[in-house]
Write an enzyme that holds these catalytic residues in place. Structure first.
Site, PDB file in Angstrom:
ATOM      1  N   VAL A 160      52.237   3.303 -16.210  1.00 59.71           N
ATOM      2  CA  VAL A 160      52.322   3.945 -14.900  1.00 59.71           C
ATOM      3  C   VAL A 160      50.936   3.987 -14.256  1.00 59.71           C
ATOM      4  CG1 VAL A 160      52.977   6.020 -13.631  1.00 59.71           C
ATOM      5  CG2 VAL A 160      54.281   5.329 -15.664  1.00 59.71           C
ATOM      6  N   LYS A 161      50.838   3.359 -13.095  1.00 64.81           N
ATOM      7  CA  LYS A 161      49.557   3.311 -12.380  1.00 64.81           C
ATOM      8  C   LYS A 161      49.489   4.481 -11.401  1.00 64.81           C
ATOM      9  CE  LYS A 161      48.112  -0.759 -10.871  1.00 64.81           C
ATOM     10  NZ  LYS A 161      47.833  -1.910  -9.953  1.00 64.81           N
ATOM     11  N   VAL A 162      48.456   5.308 -11.559  1.00 58.49           N
ATOM     12  CA  VAL A 162      48.331   6.576 -10.824  1.00 58.49           C
ATOM     13  C   VAL A 162      47.030   6.567 -10.020  1.00 58.49           C
ATOM     14  CG1 VAL A 162      48.153   9.086 -11.076  1.00 58.49           C
ATOM     15  CG2 VAL A 162      49.597   7.773 -12.653  1.00 58.49           C
ATOM     16  N   ALA A 216      52.710  -0.576 -13.259  1.00 60.24           N
ATOM     17  CA  ALA A 216      53.614  -0.358 -12.130  1.00 60.24           C
ATOM     18  C   ALA A 216      53.143   0.881 -11.382  1.00 60.24           C
ATOM     19  CB  ALA A 216      55.048  -0.175 -12.618  1.00 60.24           C
TER      20      ALA A 216
END
Length: 217
Positions: A86-88, A60
């Site tokens: 968590v996509k950063v 996400a």
């Protein structure tokens, strides 16, 4: 090599999952918008639905670009479901955030990676996944699969545990080449995944078998 599907379309996710080969999902704001999902509450609910549908990691993506905002947004995404990763983005504050998330037990996927140097930084910061965009690299007249090879060699030499998640997949051949190049994961739209099923000799052979089988009835 693990198979993720790159979409926010629930029907496509279910179809891939029903094949029995799906290990996870990646998505982003653009893919959410493509299926008509907008607004924080709707996006949150959609991520939860996806995470409950698939037994595997679901990336996400944050839409923030400063350290504090990335952290706050990432914590909210992490709270949606245990499978959320968590996509950063690969930016300076993104690297700082990856380190913070790693230190605090939150899984991450570093996205928008286009060089081996960026992949080294992501691994050093503790990212669980690094996502080289090989299709976009191909579009710029460079070899995206070669980048997968370079990252795989570096990670093997240095002992980095970050998994290489090949993204921006355009064809079944991309998937095969990424497997050969050492990718740990490939994330693809449904069409290239289904394209792996196809071969004209399979079709011809099956047609012959079915025709011959009629003789026994």
């Amino acid at each position: 090599m693990k198979f993720f599907i790159d979409t926010a379309d629930l029907a496509q996710i279910k179809e891939a999952n029903d094949l029995g080969i799906l290990d996870g999902v990646t998505t982003n704001p653009s893919l959410m918008a493509k299926v008509g999902i907008s607004g924080e509450a709707a996006v949150t609910n959609h991520y939860k639905t996806i995470a409950e549908l698939v037994d595997g990691d679901v990336s996400a993506e944050v839409v923030s670009t400063t350290f504090n905002e990335i952290i706050e947004e990432g914590k909210k995404l992490h709270a949606i479901h245990p499978n959320i990763v968590v996509k950063v983005p690969m930016i300076k504050d993104g690297i700082k955030a990856l380190k913070w998330f790693s230190d605090n037990g939150i899984k991450t996927n570093c996205t928008l990676v286009f060089s081996a140097g960026q992949a080294i930084l992501a691994a050093k910061a503790g990212a669980n996944y690094v996502s080289p965009f090989i299709g976009r690299i191909d579009d710029s007249n460079w070899d995206g699969v070669q980048l997968i090879e370079e990252i795989a060699e570096i990670y093997n030499i240095q002992g980095y545990e970050t998994e290489i998640l090949a993204a921006s997949i355009r064809s079944p051949l991309h998937i095969v080449k990424c497997a050969q190049a050492g990718a740990n994961v490939v994330t693809s739209p449904l069409e290239p995944i289904l394209g792996l099923l196809k071969h004209p000799l399979t079709d011809l052979g099956l047609a012959k078998f079915l025709e011959d089988a009629k003789k026994f009835k």
